[in-house]
Motif scaffolding. Sequence first.
Motif, PDB file in Angstrom:
ATOM      1  N   ILE A   1       0.830  -1.206   0.000  1.00  8.83           N
ATOM      2  CA  ILE A   1       0.000   0.000   0.000  1.00  8.83           C
ATOM      3  C   ILE A   1       0.864   1.257   0.000  1.00  8.83           C
ATOM      4  CG2 ILE A   1      -1.646   1.342   1.370  1.00  8.83           C
ATOM      5  CD1 ILE A   1      -2.924  -1.342   2.191  1.00  8.83           C
ATOM      6  N   ASP A   2       1.903   1.284   0.828  1.00  5.57           N
ATOM      7  CA  ASP A   2       2.783   2.453   0.884  1.00  5.57           C
ATOM      8  C   ASP A   2       3.488   2.695  -0.448  1.00  5.57           C
ATOM      9  OD1 ASP A   2       2.082   2.885   3.481  1.00  5.57           O
ATOM     10  OD2 ASP A   2       3.893   2.003   4.354  1.00  5.57           O
ATOM     11  N   SER A   3       3.823   1.625  -1.152  1.00  3.87           N
ATOM     12  CA  SER A   3       4.591   1.742  -2.391  1.00  3.87           C
ATOM     13  C   SER A   3       3.726   2.136  -3.584  1.00  3.87           C
ATOM     14  CB  SER A   3       5.301   0.418  -2.704  1.00  3.87           C
ATOM     15  OG  SER A   3       6.229   0.081  -1.685  1.00  3.87           O
ATOM     16  N   PHE A   4       2.472   1.694  -3.611  1.00  3.54           N
ATOM     17  CA  PHE A   4       1.679   1.846  -4.821  1.00  3.54           C
ATOM     18  C   PHE A   4       0.492   2.789  -4.721  1.00  3.54           C
ATOM     19  CE2 PHE A   4       3.932  -2.123  -5.447  1.00  3.54           C
ATOM     20  CZ  PHE A   4       4.317  -2.045  -6.774  1.00  3.54           C
ATOM     21  N   ILE A   5       0.009   3.050  -3.506  1.00  3.12           N
ATOM     22  CA  ILE A   5      -1.216   3.829  -3.374  1.00  3.12           C
ATOM     23  C   ILE A   5      -0.918   5.265  -2.958  1.00  3.12           C
ATOM     24  CG2 ILE A   5      -3.421   4.045  -2.177  1.00  3.12           C
ATOM     25  CD1 ILE A   5      -3.252   1.708  -4.115  1.00  3.12           C
ATOM     26  N   ASN A   6      -1.539   6.206  -3.690  1.00  4.15           N
ATOM     27  CA  ASN A   6      -1.413   7.619  -3.342  1.00  4.15           C
ATOM     28  C   ASN A   6      -2.557   8.044  -2.430  1.00  4.15           C
ATOM     29  OD1 ASN A   6      -2.153  10.604  -3.889  1.00  4.15           O
ATOM     30  ND2 ASN A   6      -0.026  10.447  -4.597  1.00  4.15           N
ATOM     31  N   THR A   7      -3.787   7.872  -2.903  1.00  2.00           N
ATOM     32  CA  THR A   7      -4.965   8.292  -2.144  1.00  2.00           C
ATOM     33  C   THR A   7      -6.131   7.370  -2.470  1.00  2.00           C
ATOM     34  OG1 THR A   7      -4.228  10.572  -2.512  1.00  2.00           O
ATOM     35  CG2 THR A   7      -6.395  10.289  -1.520  1.00  2.00           C
ATOM     36  N   ILE A   8      -7.017   7.220  -1.500  1.00  2.00           N
ATOM     37  CA  ILE A   8      -8.270   6.500  -1.730  1.00  2.00           C
ATOM     38  C   ILE A   8      -9.411   7.423  -1.321  1.00  2.00           C
ATOM     39  CG2 ILE A   8      -9.719   4.565  -1.016  1.00  2.00           C
ATOM     40  CD1 ILE A   8      -7.139   3.018  -0.515  1.00  2.00           C
ATOM     41  N   TYR A   9     -10.360   7.609  -2.227  1.00  2.00           N
ATOM     42  CA  TYR A   9     -11.547   8.409  -1.923  1.00  2.00           C
ATOM     43  C   TYR A   9     -12.728   7.456  -1.776  1.00  2.00           C
ATOM     44  CZ  TYR A   9      -8.688  12.360  -3.333  1.00  2.00           C
ATOM     45  OH  TYR A   9      -7.688  13.284  -3.430  1.00  2.00           O
ATOM     46  N   LEU A  10     -13.338   7.494  -0.613  1.00  2.00           N
ATOM     47  CA  LEU A  10     -14.436   6.580  -0.321  1.00  2.00           C
ATOM     48  C   LEU A  10     -15.762   7.332  -0.389  1.00  2.00           C
ATOM     49  CD1 LEU A  10     -15.229   3.718   0.537  1.00  2.00           C
ATOM     50  CD2 LEU A  10     -15.110   4.494   2.902  1.00  2.00           C
ATOM     51  N   TYR A  11     -16.559   7.003  -1.410  1.00  2.00           N
ATOM     52  CA  TYR A  11     -17.907   7.547  -1.531  1.00  2.00           C
ATOM     53  C   TYR A  11     -18.874   6.565  -0.869  1.00  2.00           C
ATOM     54  CZ  TYR A  11     -16.044  10.666  -5.171  1.00  2.00           C
ATOM     55  OH  TYR A  11     -15.326  11.592  -5.865  1.00  2.00           O
ATOM     56  N   ASP A  12     -20.142   6.947  -0.870  1.00  2.00           N
ATOM     57  CA  ASP A  12     -21.139   6.030  -0.308  1.00  2.00           C
ATOM     58  C   ASP A  12     -21.486   4.909  -1.273  1.00  2.00           C
ATOM     59  OD1 ASP A  12     -21.260   7.373   2.058  1.00  2.00           O
ATOM     60  OD2 ASP A  12     -22.936   8.652   1.468  1.00  2.00           O
ATOM     61  N   ASP A  13     -21.149   5.075  -2.555  1.00  2.00           N
ATOM     62  CA  ASP A  13     -21.514   4.045  -3.525  1.00  2.00           C
ATOM     63  C   ASP A  13     -20.330   3.563  -4.356  1.00  2.00           C
ATOM     64  OD1 ASP A  13     -21.139   6.396  -4.879  1.00  2.00           O
ATOM     65  OD2 ASP A  13     -22.776   6.068  -6.307  1.00  2.00           O
ATOM     66  N   LYS A  14     -19.134   4.103  -4.119  1.00  2.00           N
ATOM     67  CA  LYS A  14     -17.971   3.684  -4.899  1.00  2.00           C
ATOM     68  C   LYS A  14     -16.693   4.068  -4.177  1.00  2.00           C
ATOM     69  CE  LYS A  14     -17.850   7.966  -7.524  1.00  2.00           C
ATOM     70  NZ  LYS A  14     -18.532   8.696  -8.563  1.00  2.00           N
ATOM     71  N   MET A  15     -15.609   3.539  -4.666  1.00  2.00           N
ATOM     72  CA  MET A  15     -14.283   3.836  -4.129  1.00  2.00           C
ATOM     73  C   MET A  15     -13.386   4.233  -5.299  1.00  2.00           C
ATOM     74  SD  MET A  15     -11.602   1.200  -2.301  1.00  2.00           S
ATOM     75  CE  MET A  15     -12.903   0.517  -1.283  1.00  2.00           C
ATOM     76  N   VAL A  16     -12.653   5.346  -5.160  1.00  2.00           N
ATOM     77  CA  VAL A  16     -11.712   5.783  -6.181  1.00  2.00           C
ATOM     78  C   VAL A  16     -10.302   5.581  -5.645  1.00  2.00           C
ATOM     79  CG1 VAL A  16     -10.882   7.689  -7.608  1.00  2.00           C
ATOM     80  CG2 VAL A  16     -13.333   7.473  -7.120  1.00  2.00           C
ATOM     81  N   ILE A  17      -9.539   4.730  -6.327  1.00  2.00           N
ATOM     82  CA  ILE A  17      -8.179   4.405  -5.896  1.00  2.00           C
ATOM     83  C   ILE A  17      -7.200   5.121  -6.819  1.00  2.00           C
ATOM     84  CG2 ILE A  17      -6.520   2.561  -5.475  1.00  2.00           C
ATOM     85  CD1 ILE A  17      -8.930   0.647  -5.254  1.00  2.00           C
ATOM     86  N   THR A  18      -6.330   5.951  -6.249  1.00  2.00           N
ATOM     87  CA  THR A  18      -5.326   6.666  -7.033  1.00  2.00           C
ATOM     88  C   THR A  18      -3.963   6.052  -6.762  1.00  2.00           C
ATOM     89  OG1 THR A  18      -6.607   8.705  -6.811  1.00  2.00           O
ATOM     90  CG2 THR A  18      -4.333   8.920  -7.566  1.00  2.00           C
ATOM     91  N   PHE A  19      -3.352   5.507  -7.818  1.00  2.00           N
ATOM     92  CA  PHE A  19      -2.049   4.856  -7.694  1.00  2.00           C
ATOM     93  C   PHE A  19      -0.925   5.867  -7.870  1.00  2.00           C
ATOM     94  CE2 PHE A  19      -4.956   1.503  -8.814  1.00  2.00           C
ATOM     95  CZ  PHE A  19      -4.504   0.401  -8.105  1.00  2.00           C
ATOM     96  N   ASN A  20       0.282   5.437  -7.486  1.00  2.00           N
ATOM     97  CA  ASN A  20       1.452   6.312  -7.584  1.00  2.00           C
ATOM     98  C   ASN A  20       2.096   6.256  -8.965  1.00  2.00           C
ATOM     99  OD1 ASN A  20       1.532   7.459  -5.003  1.00  2.00           O
ATOM    100  ND2 ASN A  20       2.443   5.615  -4.144  1.00  2.00           N
ATOM    101  N   TYR A  21       1.301   6.357 -10.002  1.00  2.00           N
ATOM    102  CA  TYR A  21       1.868   6.497 -11.342  1.00  2.00           C
ATOM    103  C   TYR A  21       0.893   7.303 -12.180  1.00  2.00           C
ATOM    104  CZ  TYR A  21      -1.180   2.549 -12.712  1.00  2.00           C
ATOM    105  OH  TYR A  21      -2.248   1.715 -12.934  1.00  2.00           O
ATOM    106  N   LYS A  22       1.396   7.902 -13.254  1.00  2.00           N
ATOM    107  CA  LYS A  22       0.610   8.816 -14.070  1.00  2.00           C
ATOM    108  C   LYS A  22      -0.647   8.135 -14.578  1.00  2.00           C
ATOM    109  CE  LYS A  22       0.962  11.893 -18.071  1.00  2.00           C
ATOM    110  NZ  LYS A  22       1.808  12.334 -19.198  1.00  2.00           N
ATOM    111  N   ASP A  23      -1.773   8.849 -14.451  1.00  2.00           N
ATOM    112  CA  ASP A  23      -3.077   8.347 -14.902  1.00  2.00           C
ATOM    113  C   ASP A  23      -3.473   7.067 -14.181  1.00  2.00           C
ATOM    114  OD1 ASP A  23      -3.151  10.427 -16.755  1.00  2.00           O
ATOM    115  OD2 ASP A  23      -2.105   9.239 -18.266  1.00  2.00           O
ATOM    116  N   GLY A  24      -2.883   6.809 -13.017  1.00  4.70           N
ATOM    117  CA  GLY A  24      -3.183   5.583 -12.299  1.00  4.70           C
ATOM    118  C   GLY A  24      -4.349   5.738 -11.354  1.00  4.70           C
ATOM    119  N   SER A  25      -5.547   5.873 -11.903  1.00  6.02           N
ATOM    120  CA  SER A  25      -6.741   6.030 -11.083  1.00  6.02           C
ATOM    121  C   SER A  25      -7.780   5.005 -11.505  1.00  6.02           C
ATOM    122  CB  SER A  25      -7.315   7.444 -11.236  1.00  6.02           C
ATOM    123  OG  SER A  25      -8.463   7.607 -10.434  1.00  6.02           O
ATOM    124  N   GLU A  26      -8.395   4.382 -10.521  1.00  7.16           N
ATOM    125  CA  GLU A  26      -9.404   3.361 -10.815  1.00  7.16           C
ATOM    126  C   GLU A  26     -10.618   3.571  -9.932  1.00  7.16           C
ATOM    127  OE1 GLU A  26      -9.922  -1.506 -10.928  1.00  7.16           O
ATOM    128  OE2 GLU A  26      -7.951  -0.587 -10.684  1.00  7.16           O
TER     129      GLU A  26
END
Length: 222
Positions: free
Chosen positions: A159-184
Amino acid sequence: MVGESGTSKTSTVYRYYKCVGVKKHSGCDKKTVKKDWIEDFVVKQIEKVLFDDALLEKIADTIMEIQGKENTVLPMLRKQYADIQRGIDNLLNAIQQGIVTPSTKQRLEDLEKQKSDISVQIIKEEMSKPLLTKDQILFWFHRFRKYNTRRLDHKRRLIDSFINTIYLYDDKMVITFNYKDGSETVSLREIENSDLSSDLTASALPKSTSFVRSLSILLFHY
């Protein structure tokens, strides 16, 4: 949201994430969510990256490109070295053609000394900021494939190596990785359909979509 833990009357320890606004009673009604199912699901997303050979190749190529741009001193030194070498070659050609002046020998010695000094500076710069090869970068990624995700220290390192930020909504989760355009973006329906569904059901999220909170992954020490 930050990590918290609590102990029941039966001495069972529960770990979860809670909104800071709820902790401070500032009006937020975001419900707490279980720690394990979020972290386990995030680790599974990291594993998808690690076992995607095409994506790793792309990331490695990007790192190679960035490495070349980050060091501004080394390109400048190499240009100076090339300019000095051209000056030496020109003088040697002039000498071979019999064009010699009283200052030619002194000028040649000065250029040779400058060339030697620049060579030393280039070596020092290369040693202080060694460039990684693409094979070394890929080897670093491939090492993570052997991690045991049941071990807390391995999960933390992933997690420390690959994850930048996680945004937790009530209906979804946005995972931002530590690389360009790395958002899911992952809907909670997808999580419900995964093998983590039992954990999710045990601590369901509210159904409205009016809240979003940044989730700081703080792995607890056991």
